[in-house]
Motif scaffolding. Sequence first.
Motif, PDB file in Angstrom:
ATOM      1  N   GLN A 149      25.238  56.646  27.087  1.00 19.08           N
ATOM      2  CA  GLN A 149      26.539  57.280  26.889  1.00 19.08           C
ATOM      3  C   GLN A 149      26.891  58.201  28.063  1.00 19.08           C
ATOM      4  N   ASN A 150      25.857  58.682  28.755  1.00 18.51           N
ATOM      5  CA  ASN A 150      26.091  59.596  29.880  1.00 18.51           C
ATOM      6  C   ASN A 150      26.746  58.908  31.072  1.00 18.51           C
ATOM      7  N   ALA A 151      26.809  57.575  31.046  1.00 20.56           N
ATOM      8  CA  ALA A 151      27.431  56.833  32.147  1.00 20.56           C
ATOM      9  C   ALA A 151      28.925  56.659  31.944  1.00 20.56           C
ATOM     10  N   HIS A 152      29.486  57.318  30.949  1.00 23.68           N
ATOM     11  CA  HIS A 152      30.903  57.151  30.617  1.00 23.68           C
ATOM     12  C   HIS A 152      31.812  57.432  31.809  1.00 23.68           C
ATOM     13  N   ARG A 153      31.491  58.446  32.581  1.00 26.14           N
ATOM     14  CA  ARG A 153      32.354  58.826  33.701  1.00 26.14           C
ATOM     15  C   ARG A 153      32.477  57.699  34.728  1.00 26.14           C
ATOM     16  N   TYR A 154      31.418  56.918  34.887  1.00 24.33           N
ATOM     17  CA  TYR A 154      31.455  55.820  35.859  1.00 24.33           C
ATOM     18  C   TYR A 154      32.285  54.651  35.327  1.00 24.33           C
ATOM     19  N   PHE A 155      32.189  54.399  34.031  1.00 24.27           N
ATOM     20  CA  PHE A 155      33.010  53.350  33.425  1.00 24.27           C
ATOM     21  C   PHE A 155      34.485  53.739  33.467  1.00 24.27           C
ATOM     22  N   PHE A 156      34.742  55.056  33.463  1.00 24.73           N
ATOM     23  CA  PHE A 156      36.123  55.538  33.560  1.00 24.73           C
ATOM     24  C   PHE A 156      36.765  55.082  34.862  1.00 24.73           C
ATOM     25  N   TYR A 157      36.037  55.175  35.971  1.00 21.04           N
ATOM     26  CA  TYR A 157      36.593  54.772  37.264  1.00 21.04           C
ATOM     27  C   TYR A 157      36.970  53.292  37.256  1.00 21.04           C
ATOM     28  N   ILE A 158      36.099  52.464  36.709  1.00 17.65           N
ATOM     29  CA  ILE A 158      36.360  51.024  36.678  1.00 17.65           C
ATOM     30  C   ILE A 158      37.528  50.719  35.745  1.00 17.65           C
ATOM     31  N   ALA A 159      37.564  51.394  34.594  1.00 15.80           N
ATOM     32  CA  ALA A 159      38.659  51.183  33.643  1.00 15.80           C
ATOM     33  C   ALA A 159      39.995  51.583  34.261  1.00 15.80           C
ATOM     34  N   ALA A 160      40.008  52.627  35.076  1.00 17.01           N
ATOM     35  CA  ALA A 160      41.243  53.046  35.742  1.00 17.01           C
ATOM     36  C   ALA A 160      41.734  51.955  36.687  1.00 17.01           C
ATOM     37  N   ILE A 161      40.805  51.309  37.392  1.00 18.58           N
ATOM     38  CA  ILE A 161      41.182  50.224  38.298  1.00 18.58           C
ATOM     39  C   ILE A 161      41.750  49.046  37.510  1.00 18.58           C
ATOM     40  N   ILE A 162      41.130  48.729  36.379  1.00 20.35           N
ATOM     41  CA  ILE A 162      41.601  47.616  35.557  1.00 20.35           C
ATOM     42  C   ILE A 162      42.982  47.921  34.978  1.00 20.35           C
ATOM     43  N   THR A 163      43.233  49.183  34.642  1.00 21.32           N
ATOM     44  CA  THR A 163      44.558  49.577  34.165  1.00 21.32           C
ATOM     45  C   THR A 163      45.600  49.360  35.260  1.00 21.32           C
ATOM     46  N   LEU A 164      45.235  49.642  36.492  1.00 21.56           N
ATOM     47  CA  LEU A 164      46.145  49.393  37.614  1.00 21.56           C
ATOM     48  C   LEU A 164      46.401  47.890  37.774  1.00 21.56           C
ATOM     49  N   ILE A 165      45.368  47.079  37.545  1.00 19.29           N
ATOM     50  CA  ILE A 165      45.535  45.624  37.619  1.00 19.29           C
ATOM     51  C   ILE A 165      46.476  45.143  36.526  1.00 19.29           C
ATOM     52  N   ASN A 166      46.338  45.695  35.318  1.00 19.73           N
ATOM     53  CA  ASN A 166      47.250  45.347  34.228  1.00 19.73           C
ATOM     54  C   ASN A 166      48.683  45.745  34.563  1.00 19.73           C
ATOM     55  N   THR A 167      48.823  46.866  35.251  1.00 21.70           N
ATOM     56  CA  THR A 167      50.147  47.305  35.683  1.00 21.70           C
ATOM     57  C   THR A 167      50.729  46.324  36.690  1.00 21.70           C
ATOM     58  N   TYR A 168      49.911  45.874  37.609  1.00 18.92           N
ATOM     59  CA  TYR A 168      50.344  44.883  38.597  1.00 18.92           C
ATOM     60  C   TYR A 168      50.810  43.604  37.901  1.00 18.92           C
ATOM     61  N   ASP A 169      50.057  43.169  36.895  1.00 20.13           N
ATOM     62  CA  ASP A 169      50.444  41.976  36.134  1.00 20.13           C
ATOM     63  C   ASP A 169      51.800  42.169  35.461  1.00 20.13           C
ATOM     64  N   ALA A 170      51.994  43.359  34.872  1.00 22.54           N
ATOM     65  CA  ALA A 170      53.244  43.626  34.166  1.00 22.54           C
ATOM     66  C   ALA A 170      54.427  43.660  35.122  1.00 22.54           C
ATOM     67  N   VAL A 171      54.246  44.251  36.285  1.00 16.17           N
ATOM     68  CA  VAL A 171      55.325  44.316  37.275  1.00 16.17           C
ATOM     69  C   VAL A 171      55.617  42.924  37.830  1.00 16.17           C
ATOM     70  N   LEU A 172      54.575  42.156  38.100  1.00 17.27           N
ATOM     71  CA  LEU A 172      54.741  40.819  38.665  1.00 17.27           C
ATOM     72  C   LEU A 172      55.491  39.899  37.699  1.00 17.27           C
TER      73      LEU A 172
END
Length: 271
Positions: A149-172
């Motif tokens: 559970q202590n690795a949550h902060r690192y998964f946060f960074y990756i999840a933020a990138i994936i959210t940006l990818i989802n945003t790119y999909d929505a804009v496209l």
Amino acid sequence: MSSTTDTSGGVTASGRATIAARTLRTDRWWLPPLATFVAFVAWVAYATVRAFMQDFYFVPEYGYLTPFYSPCVSVGCAPEASHFGQFLPDVWWLPYAAVSLPFLLLFRLTCYYYRKAYYRAFWLSPPACAVAEPHARYTGETRFPLILQNAHRYFFYIAAIITLINTYDAVLAFVKPDGGFGLGLGNIVLVANVVLLFGYTLSCHSCRSVVGGRLNHFSKHPLRYRLWTQVSKLNTRHNQFAWATLASLAITDFYVMAVSAGWITDLRIVG
């Protein structure tokens, strides 16, 4: 006057009142954890079926790509949906979005709110306030697998990138295959889902620590203090965003699947 009462045993410590009942609460305290259990099981079952269905995930006419399959990087993905290339093998046991799904799952599993929710609903640790848990020992999050559970902060960074990818999909998706502008109900659904995903990601406790952490004097960092204040306001709604995004992800995926399968017709507003 000092006290020598032993409290190391928690609810069973010497000096505490001996109560045979697990709780003295008379309300329906079991209802929230039961509802959480049912909701989580239903969502995981739906998401698992959809992840391995590997069909009805993209609407080429309008560029709708479900977030369950984004980024779609398998060689079996539709070329128009593969915005970041195709490099994973096309086998039934490997979801098309295998690059993102594990990290999104780990991000939510280690989320502070979700921990509370599934600890209570699945492990009964404890099932509710003022209700004794059935476990004889408590080791916290100091041993495997909970120490992860202590690795949550690192998964946060990756999840933020994936959210940006989802945003790119929505804009496209606003760009039609012929190059023109298009707007339909599906676009609104995709954008609404992205807005909620940003709300969930930015309200994360790790985001709050990243924005305002390691500062001894906020007065010397007015910009970071302002950002930290705004993220802190979002943080108070983190549990609402957690549930809202589960709902929006399922609704968005189902809408794309329904349009792709021909069950419904997308309501077009422009184009």
